[in-house]
Scaffold this active site. Structure first.
Site, PDB file in Angstrom:
ATOM      1  N   HIS A 289       2.658  42.462  11.042  1.00 56.33           N
ATOM      2  CA  HIS A 289       4.082  42.135  11.167  1.00 56.33           C
ATOM      3  C   HIS A 289       4.722  42.195   9.788  1.00 56.33           C
ATOM      4  CE1 HIS A 289       7.728  40.161  12.411  1.00 56.33           C
ATOM      5  NE2 HIS A 289       7.239  39.830  13.600  1.00 56.33           N
ATOM      6  N   HIS A 332       6.133  30.364   9.865  1.00 55.99           N
ATOM      7  CA  HIS A 332       6.109  30.472   8.405  1.00 55.99           C
ATOM      8  C   HIS A 332       6.922  29.366   7.748  1.00 55.99           C
ATOM      9  CE1 HIS A 332       9.779  32.591   9.576  1.00 55.99           C
ATOM     10  NE2 HIS A 332      10.216  32.530   8.333  1.00 55.99           N
ATOM     11  N   GLU A 338      17.181  29.478   5.593  1.00 55.17           N
ATOM     12  CA  GLU A 338      17.607  30.511   6.523  1.00 55.17           C
ATOM     13  C   GLU A 338      18.626  29.948   7.517  1.00 55.17           C
ATOM     14  OE1 GLU A 338      14.075  31.935   8.396  1.00 55.17           O
ATOM     15  OE2 GLU A 338      13.085  32.435   6.507  1.00 55.17           O
ATOM     16  N   TYR A 347      17.735  36.087  21.234  1.00 56.20           N
ATOM     17  CA  TYR A 347      16.874  36.302  20.071  1.00 56.20           C
ATOM     18  C   TYR A 347      15.429  36.218  20.524  1.00 56.20           C
ATOM     19  CZ  TYR A 347      14.716  35.477  15.502  1.00 56.20           C
ATOM     20  OH  TYR A 347      13.917  35.555  14.392  1.00 56.20           O
ATOM     21  N   HIS A 362      16.881  26.594   9.018  1.00 56.18           N
ATOM     22  CA  HIS A 362      15.509  26.238   8.670  1.00 56.18           C
ATOM     23  C   HIS A 362      15.448  26.121   7.152  1.00 56.18           C
ATOM     24  CE1 HIS A 362      14.930  28.426  12.634  1.00 56.18           C
ATOM     25  NE2 HIS A 362      14.653  27.146  12.872  1.00 56.18           N
ATOM     26  N   HIS A 368       8.810  26.785  10.666  1.00 57.36           N
ATOM     27  CA  HIS A 368       9.574  27.220  11.826  1.00 57.36           C
ATOM     28  C   HIS A 368       8.944  28.486  12.388  1.00 57.36           C
ATOM     29  CE1 HIS A 368      11.341  29.163   8.272  1.00 57.36           C
ATOM     30  NE2 HIS A 368      11.774  30.118   9.054  1.00 57.36           N
TER      31      HIS A 368
END
Length: 438
Positions: A289, A332, A338, A347, A362, A368
């Site tokens: 990813h 992460h 963010e 989303y 976050h 999160h």
């Protein structure tokens, strides 16, 4: 009078390019500031960066207007308590999420419909940012706005807008953005009954396109997809209210003539629009990813190389093909804070609760990631099949600075007090040996 919605709009393309345009033939002079400009116009330069900034970073435009913008009226405070620089230093390090702001029940335009959510830094020191919602139900009439503190990035979520600026006209709809440089006077007209969206004030270095590095010459946002207005003017003498954002406060005065009297201009300090659906999304075609930096549209650099003051990131429709990979955004914690908004659809990291017009935050080093329902779905997915994300358009304002919230954001009715519950059912899957306690 101000342009109507039936007027035909034209654009010129190229992010940060040296552009030139004239509303009357021959209005652009051969030199920047001749003794006598064509049509009896006045030459006026507006600079968005220091005069001595490197050529590739310098932002300035020469305007040729019917009257110069001198004689600004004496300013008096303008009361709009929800558009504020008052931030809470006791903001907790907790994930938060908000419902969309309600459309006002009484007549409210863009300026009066601004509500501050978060920010950090100082307009006085030209460093940092502020994030706001707007929700309105009428056009700005006989009033214009000028932000002397910041560049403004406007993200419509509901309702298209016509943006009337000193340098020309822009129309922007949901899934597009518009950026108004510092100091440019403008007004917003609604093309529908109501409008709602997000605003980022950037107090520091102007937004720019990121370098592509090993990506090569193509990818992410293309310079040619950024559209700038052509010259448009009105010659009108009538009182018009000027509201100015300066040192974090709002000030008002009355102009006796329209500020939209620029007959021609050339330069690169100008408003522009961009269609987020034209973003060329990159991703892994094998496994694993990539970091969300591959979704970077615009960046406002800081004094630290490789670390931005604020980034504008978009999560558009795309195909996920990486095999044997947990495809949603992974869990992460990072040094950035963010702030996310949802423009359209859903989303992919949240099954419910995060709705168009809403937002989430976050904070720095706060864990999160996807909610429990999304985790279950992702773990059961066949990753040898392509996953097409089609009904989506989300964005993120990401910054190295901690985000301080307003009292309205912390204690207002839009805050979802049960946000943390979305992770309550993320269960242990540990299958290793059990070690006795003690």
């Amino acid at each position: 009078m101000v342009a109507t919605m039936t007027d035909t709009l034209h654009y010129q393309a190229g992010f940060g390019s040296e552009l030139q345009t004239e509303a009357l033939p021959g209005a652009l002079p051969a030199h920047n500031s001749p003794q006598h400009c064509p049509y009896g116009l006045y030459a006026e330069q507006i600079s968005g960066t220091a005069f001595t900034a490197p050529r590739h970073q310098n932002r300035r435009s020469w305007l040729y207007r019917i009257r110069p913008s001198v004689g600004q009226p004496c300013a008096e405070p303008y009361a709009q308590p929800r558009f504020t620089a008052s931030l809470r230093p006791d903001t907790p390090p907790e994930p938060m999420r908000w419902d969309p702001p309600l459309i006002p029940a009484t007549p409210v335009d863009f300026v009066d419909g601004l509500v501050t959510v978060a920010g950090n830094g100082s307009a006085t020191l030209q460093h940092g940012f502020a994030i706001h919602w707007y929700a309105c139900n009428q056009s700005m009439s006989e009033r214009v706005f000028c932000n002397a503190d910041a560049e403004m990035l406007i993200v419509p979520q509901h309702g298209a807008l016509r943006v009337v600026t000193e340098l020309g006209l822009l129309e922007v709809a949901p899934q597009e953005i518009v950026v108004i440089p510092r100091g440019i006077r403008f007004l917003l007209e609604l093309t529908e009954d109501t409008a709602r969206g997000y605003v980022c004030e950037n107090f520091g270095a102007p937004f720019r396109l990121p370098d592509l590095g090993v990506i090569g010459a193509n990818g992410l946002a293309a310079a040619r997809d950024f559209l700038y207005p052509v010259a448009w003017f009105e010659d009108r003498t009538a009182p018009i209210q000027l509201i100015t954002r300066y040192l974090g406060q709002l000030w008002q005065g009355v102009l006796q003539r329209s500020p939209f009297d620029v007959v021609a201009w050339h330069g690169n300090h100008a408003p522009y629009k961009y269609d987020l659906r034209r973003f060329n999304t990159l991703g892994s075609v094998s496994f694993d990813h990539p970091d969300p930096s591959i979704f970077l549209v615009l960046q406002a650099p800081s004094d630290t190389p490789g670390v931005d003051q604020i980034d504008f990131v978009v999560f558009p429709p795309r195909a996920l093909v990486a095999q044997d990979t947990f495809r949603p955004p992974w869990f992460h914690r990072n040094v950035a804070s963010e702030f996310m908004g949802l423009i359209h659809g859903r989303y992919d990291a949240k099954a419910s609760g995060f709705v168009p017009g809403g937002a989430s935050l976050h904070p720095c080093m706060t864990g999160h990631g996807p909610d429990a329902a999304t985790v279950e779905r992702a773990l059961q997915a066949d990753t040898h099949q392509t996953d097409y994300l089609t009904d989506t358009m989300a964005f993120m304002f990401e910054t190295r600075l901690p985000m301080l919230l307003t009292d309205h954001a912390l204690n207002g009715p839009q805050r979802q007090r049960n946000y943390l519950d979305c992770w309550a059912d993320v269960r242990s899957r540990f299958a290793g040996p059990t070690h006795p306690q003690g």
